[in-house]
Design an enzyme around this catalytic site. Structure first.
Site, PDB file in Angstrom:
ATOM      1  N   ARG A   1     -63.607 -12.110  22.015  1.00 40.17           N
ATOM      2  CA  ARG A   1     -62.180 -11.887  22.323  1.00 40.17           C
ATOM      3  C   ARG A   1     -61.468 -11.166  21.179  1.00 40.17           C
ATOM      4  O   ARG A   1     -60.280 -11.396  20.936  1.00 40.17           O
ATOM      5  CB  ARG A   1     -61.483 -13.224  22.623  1.00 40.17           C
ATOM      6  CG  ARG A   1     -62.177 -14.054  23.703  1.00 40.17           C
ATOM      7  CD  ARG A   1     -62.157 -13.428  25.062  1.00 40.17           C
ATOM      8  NE  ARG A   1     -60.867 -13.431  25.691  1.00 40.17           N
ATOM      9  CZ  ARG A   1     -60.398 -14.376  26.506  1.00 40.17           C
ATOM     10  NH1 ARG A   1     -61.135 -15.404  26.806  1.00 40.17           N
ATOM     11  NH2 ARG A   1     -59.218 -14.287  27.058  1.00 40.17           N
TER      12      ARG A   1
ATOM     13  N   ARG B   1     -54.441 -10.502  21.936  1.00 36.73           N
ATOM     14  CA  ARG B   1     -53.058 -10.866  21.648  1.00 36.73           C
ATOM     15  C   ARG B   1     -52.707 -11.133  20.188  1.00 36.73           C
ATOM     16  O   ARG B   1     -51.548 -11.224  19.844  1.00 36.73           O
ATOM     17  CB  ARG B   1     -52.676 -12.105  22.467  1.00 36.73           C
ATOM     18  CG  ARG B   1     -52.482 -11.786  23.913  1.00 36.73           C
ATOM     19  CD  ARG B   1     -52.310 -13.042  24.711  1.00 36.73           C
ATOM     20  NE  ARG B   1     -53.522 -13.852  24.676  1.00 36.73           N
ATOM     21  CZ  ARG B   1     -53.656 -15.015  25.288  1.00 36.73           C
ATOM     22  NH1 ARG B   1     -52.664 -15.507  25.959  1.00 36.73           N
ATOM     23  NH2 ARG B   1     -54.800 -15.674  25.222  1.00 36.73           N
TER      24      ARG B   1
ATOM     25  N   ARG C   1     -50.466  -2.980  25.678  1.00 34.36           N
ATOM     26  CA  ARG C   1     -50.312  -3.803  26.872  1.00 34.36           C
ATOM     27  C   ARG C   1     -48.906  -3.662  27.458  1.00 34.36           C
ATOM     28  O   ARG C   1     -48.732  -3.597  28.674  1.00 34.36           O
ATOM     29  CB  ARG C   1     -50.584  -5.267  26.552  1.00 34.36           C
ATOM     30  CG  ARG C   1     -50.818  -6.072  27.813  1.00 34.36           C
ATOM     31  CD  ARG C   1     -50.956  -7.532  27.528  1.00 34.36           C
ATOM     32  NE  ARG C   1     -49.690  -8.190  27.785  1.00 34.36           N
ATOM     33  CZ  ARG C   1     -49.562  -9.440  28.179  1.00 34.36           C
ATOM     34  NH1 ARG C   1     -50.631 -10.179  28.325  1.00 34.36           N
ATOM     35  NH2 ARG C   1     -48.397  -9.963  28.390  1.00 34.36           N
TER      36      ARG C   1
ATOM     37  N   ASP D   1     -62.083  -8.021  31.868  1.00 37.03           N
ATOM     38  CA  ASP D   1     -62.098  -9.482  31.993  1.00 37.03           C
ATOM     39  C   ASP D   1     -63.219  -9.880  32.943  1.00 37.03           C
ATOM     40  O   ASP D   1     -63.612  -9.090  33.812  1.00 37.03           O
ATOM     41  CB  ASP D   1     -60.759 -10.011  32.513  1.00 37.03           C
ATOM     42  CG  ASP D   1     -60.660 -11.518  32.319  1.00 37.03           C
ATOM     43  OD1 ASP D   1     -60.467 -11.946  31.171  1.00 37.03           O
ATOM     44  OD2 ASP D   1     -60.842 -12.269  33.293  1.00 37.03           O
TER      45      ASP D   1
ATOM     46  N   TYR E   1     -63.652 -20.412  38.836  1.00 40.92           N
ATOM     47  CA  TYR E   1     -62.308 -19.853  39.089  1.00 40.92           C
ATOM     48  C   TYR E   1     -62.113 -19.542  40.577  1.00 40.92           C
ATOM     49  O   TYR E   1     -61.041 -19.761  41.141  1.00 40.92           O
ATOM     50  CB  TYR E   1     -62.096 -18.571  38.264  1.00 40.92           C
ATOM     51  CG  TYR E   1     -61.973 -18.820  36.784  1.00 40.92           C
ATOM     52  CD1 TYR E   1     -60.748 -19.143  36.204  1.00 40.92           C
ATOM     53  CD2 TYR E   1     -63.089 -18.730  35.946  1.00 40.92           C
ATOM     54  CE1 TYR E   1     -60.629 -19.371  34.837  1.00 40.92           C
ATOM     55  CE2 TYR E   1     -62.983 -18.955  34.578  1.00 40.92           C
ATOM     56  CZ  TYR E   1     -61.755 -19.276  34.029  1.00 40.92           C
ATOM     57  OH  TYR E   1     -61.645 -19.509  32.686  1.00 40.92           O
TER      58      TYR E   1
HETATM   59  O1  1CP Z   1     -62.267  -8.504  22.885  1.00 40.22           O
HETATM   60  C1  1CP Z   1     -62.473  -9.028  23.970  1.00 40.22           C
HETATM   61  O2  1CP Z   1     -63.344  -9.903  24.113  1.00 40.22           O
HETATM   62  C2  1CP Z   1     -61.644  -8.570  25.133  1.00 40.22           C
HETATM   63  C3  1CP Z   1     -62.282  -8.555  26.470  1.00 40.22           C
HETATM   64  C4  1CP Z   1     -62.275  -9.911  27.169  1.00 40.22           C
HETATM   65  C5  1CP Z   1     -63.387 -10.735  27.417  1.00 40.22           C
HETATM   66  C6  1CP Z   1     -64.806 -10.536  26.923  1.00 40.22           C
HETATM   67  C7  1CP Z   1     -61.154 -10.530  27.765  1.00 40.22           C
HETATM   68  C8  1CP Z   1     -59.776 -10.017  27.726  1.00 40.22           C
HETATM   69  N1  1CP Z   1     -61.584 -11.654  28.421  1.00 40.22           N
HETATM   70  C9  1CP Z   1     -62.940 -11.814  28.214  1.00 40.22           C
HETATM   71  C10 1CP Z   1     -63.832 -12.847  28.724  1.00 40.22           C
HETATM   72  C11 1CP Z   1     -63.275 -14.015  29.459  1.00 40.22           C
HETATM   73  N2  1CP Z   1     -62.200 -14.066  30.311  1.00 40.22           N
HETATM   74  C12 1CP Z   1     -63.901 -15.281  29.469  1.00 40.22           C
HETATM   75  C13 1CP Z   1     -65.196 -15.610  28.753  1.00 40.22           C
HETATM   76  C14 1CP Z   1     -65.003 -15.804  27.289  1.00 40.22           C
HETATM   77  C15 1CP Z   1     -64.231 -17.036  26.871  1.00 40.22           C
HETATM   78  O3  1CP Z   1     -64.648 -18.151  27.209  1.00 40.22           O
HETATM   79  O4  1CP Z   1     -63.234 -16.859  26.172  1.00 40.22           O
HETATM   80  C16 1CP Z   1     -63.133 -16.129  30.290  1.00 40.22           C
HETATM   81  C17 1CP Z   1     -63.394 -17.587  30.598  1.00 40.22           C
HETATM   82  C18 1CP Z   1     -62.052 -15.352  30.828  1.00 40.22           C
HETATM   83  C19 1CP Z   1     -61.019 -15.787  31.795  1.00 40.22           C
HETATM   84  C20 1CP Z   1     -59.671 -15.523  31.251  1.00 40.22           C
HETATM   85  N3  1CP Z   1     -59.042 -14.312  31.268  1.00 40.22           N
HETATM   86  C21 1CP Z   1     -58.862 -16.406  30.523  1.00 40.22           C
HETATM   87  C22 1CP Z   1     -59.234 -17.830  30.153  1.00 40.22           C
HETATM   88  C23 1CP Z   1     -58.541 -18.817  31.009  1.00 40.22           C
HETATM   89  C24 1CP Z   1     -59.129 -20.197  30.835  1.00 40.22           C
HETATM   90  O5  1CP Z   1     -59.501 -20.757  31.872  1.00 40.22           O
HETATM   91  O6  1CP Z   1     -59.219 -20.715  29.706  1.00 40.22           O
HETATM   92  C25 1CP Z   1     -57.696 -15.715  30.144  1.00 40.22           C
HETATM   93  C26 1CP Z   1     -56.506 -16.238  29.391  1.00 40.22           C
HETATM   94  C27 1CP Z   1     -57.845 -14.385  30.613  1.00 40.22           C
HETATM   95  C28 1CP Z   1     -56.917 -13.237  30.377  1.00 40.22           C
HETATM   96  C29 1CP Z   1     -57.360 -12.335  29.292  1.00 40.22           C
HETATM   97  N4  1CP Z   1     -58.599 -11.714  29.230  1.00 40.22           N
HETATM   98  C30 1CP Z   1     -58.668 -10.900  28.117  1.00 40.22           C
HETATM   99  C31 1CP Z   1     -57.396 -11.013  27.440  1.00 40.22           C
HETATM  100  C32 1CP Z   1     -56.999 -10.256  26.199  1.00 40.22           C
HETATM  101  C33 1CP Z   1     -56.614 -11.907  28.179  1.00 40.22           C
HETATM  102  C34 1CP Z   1     -55.183 -12.318  27.866  1.00 40.22           C
HETATM  103  C35 1CP Z   1     -54.267 -11.464  28.640  1.00 40.22           C
HETATM  104  C36 1CP Z   1     -53.073 -11.115  27.858  1.00 40.22           C
HETATM  105  O7  1CP Z   1     -52.225 -11.999  27.717  1.00 40.22           O
HETATM  106  O8  1CP Z   1     -52.977  -9.966  27.393  1.00 40.22           O
END
Ligand code: 1CP
Length: 343
Positions: A21, A25, A34, A71, A148
């Site tokens: 990640r 943010r 964004r 994502d 999900y």
């Molecule tokens: O640098 C990076 O890794 C960016 C790319 C990336 C990746 C690999 C994002 C961007 N998300 C992910 C993977 C991801 N998404 C996972 C697996 C890794 C982990 O466990 O952290 C999971 C479970 C998600 C699902 C997801 N998408 C969540 C988690 C929700 C939860 O149930 O805990 C969230 C908050 C998102 C949104 C998201 N995805 C990525 C970002 C930067 C964001 C936040 C959006 C924003 O506010 O800008």
């Protein structure tokens, strides 16, 4: 590429490092792009902006690999499920999968085609990225994505999908089968578009007991791994099943790198898996709040791995309120300290 060399078990001048990640943010530069895009999903779909934020951590922090900005949930979305990101709540699927009719409406083939913006992001990013830096593609594991789709969003209890494990396993298998079919082709397209390695994130592996995880979780990961290895034998594959430290001895498969989560003592993972796989991880992400804690964490992990068969990472994603300066300090300290082990 030092990162790819390390994935393949070759000797490297220092231990390569990136952070799960790492684009996101905690970076003001990310927040600006964004805001320009409007919202998170529009950013994922805009390949020029997605490429820009993919490259930011390489430029700002000096990490050894970029990870594609996207994502895990764009796959079920492009299969046909409505997806919203609600402020403060995270991802929401307003109409979760409850019946075979719901599942029949989804299409794996359509998803693989509709995800062309991801392939465009990869092509542009690989073009712009320095030749010695790797680009990592990724997907969620079928089990994590299915949680999900079935729960309709994030969950603390997993009660709907865990009930399905025991009440209606055939239906759960049907969902996992459809997602797996999409993910095999999706990662194949990512590799054809130019990623140098892929990671499969199974963030919620730890929600299941061992027998259920092997049947509903890890077997589908291995199906994806076998498909990719048959078609792209030279592309390293990283798996990251979080929360399964209780049965690492029983993990096997044709992947190259095993991602260790922060709750697993690294010495235990090394004992169970270190001879078979390169290990990635696993500093506790909240150590990034404090520089002394970073120093201590980096030293401990390097002393366990001795600069060999290791890729440095956090043991889960970086948190949004980590100071950028601390993230920089962490990356630099891994690269400098690990060089001493390589001599
Ligand atoms: O640098 C990076 O890794 C960016 C790319 C990336 C990746 C690999 C994002 C961007 N998300 C992910 C993977 C991801 N998404 C996972 C697996 C890794 C982990 O466990 O952290 C999971 C479970 C998600 C699902 C997801 N998408 C969540 C988690 C929700 C939860 O149930 O805990 C969230 C908050 C998102 C949104 C998201 N995805 C990525 C970002 C930067 C964001 C936040 C959006 C924003 O506010 O800008």
């Amino acid at each position: 590429m030092i990162f790819i060399d390390a994935c393949l078990g070759k000797k490297t001048p220092y231990t390569p490092v990136w952070m799960m990640r790492q684009a996101g943010r905690y970076l003001p530069e990310y927040m600006r792009v964004r805001a320009e895009a409007g919202d998170f999903l529009s950013l994922c779909k805009d390949y020029e902006k997605a490429s820009e934020v993919t490259l930011q951590p390489v430029d700002i922090l000096g990490v050894d690999a970029a990870i594609l900005f996207s994502d895990i949930l764009v796959v079920p979305m492009e299969m046909g499920m409505e997806l919203k990101f609600v402020k403060g709540e995270g991802p929401v699927f307003p109409k979760p999968i409850a019946t075979m009719e719901d599942l029949d409406r989804l299409s794996s083939d359509k998803a693989v085609k509709n995800l062309s913006y991801v392939y465009d992001t990869i092509k542009l990013t690989r073009d712009k990225l320095a030749k010695d830096k790797a680009l990592i593609g990724f997907c969620g594991a079928p089990w994590t994505i299915a949680t999900y789709m079935i729960e309709g969003g994030s969950t603390k209890t997993y009660n709907i999908c865990k009930k399905m494990v025991y009440d209606n396993p055939q239906f759960l298998h049907a969902i996992l089968r459809k997602v797996t079919n999409a993910l095999k082709l999706y990662l194949a397209e990512q590799i054809k578009s130019g990623v140098n390695a892929v990671q499969i994130f199974d963030s919620w592996a730890g929600a299941l007991e061992k027998s259920a995880y092997m049947e509903f979780g890890f077997s589908y990961i291995n199906e994806i791994v076998d498909y990719l290895k048959a078609n792209f034998p030279d592309t390293p594959i990283i798996v990251f099943p979080k929360g399964i430290s209780g049965f690492l001895d029983d993990i096997s498969g044709n992947f190259d790198v095993f991602g260790v989560d922060w709750s697993t003592p690294l010495a235990n993972a090394k004992k169970s898996l270190g001879a078979k796989y390169i290990l990635q991880g696993n500093m506790e992400p909240t150590r990034l709040y404090n520089k002394d804690a970073i120093d201590e964490g980096v030293d401990e992990i390097l002393s366990i791995m001795g600069g060999k068969r290791h890729i440095f990472n956090l043991g889960h994603g970086i948190l949004p309120d980590i100071p950028v300066e601390h993230a920089k300090y962490f990356i630099k300290s891994v690269q400098e300290k690990s060089a001493k082990y390589a001599k």
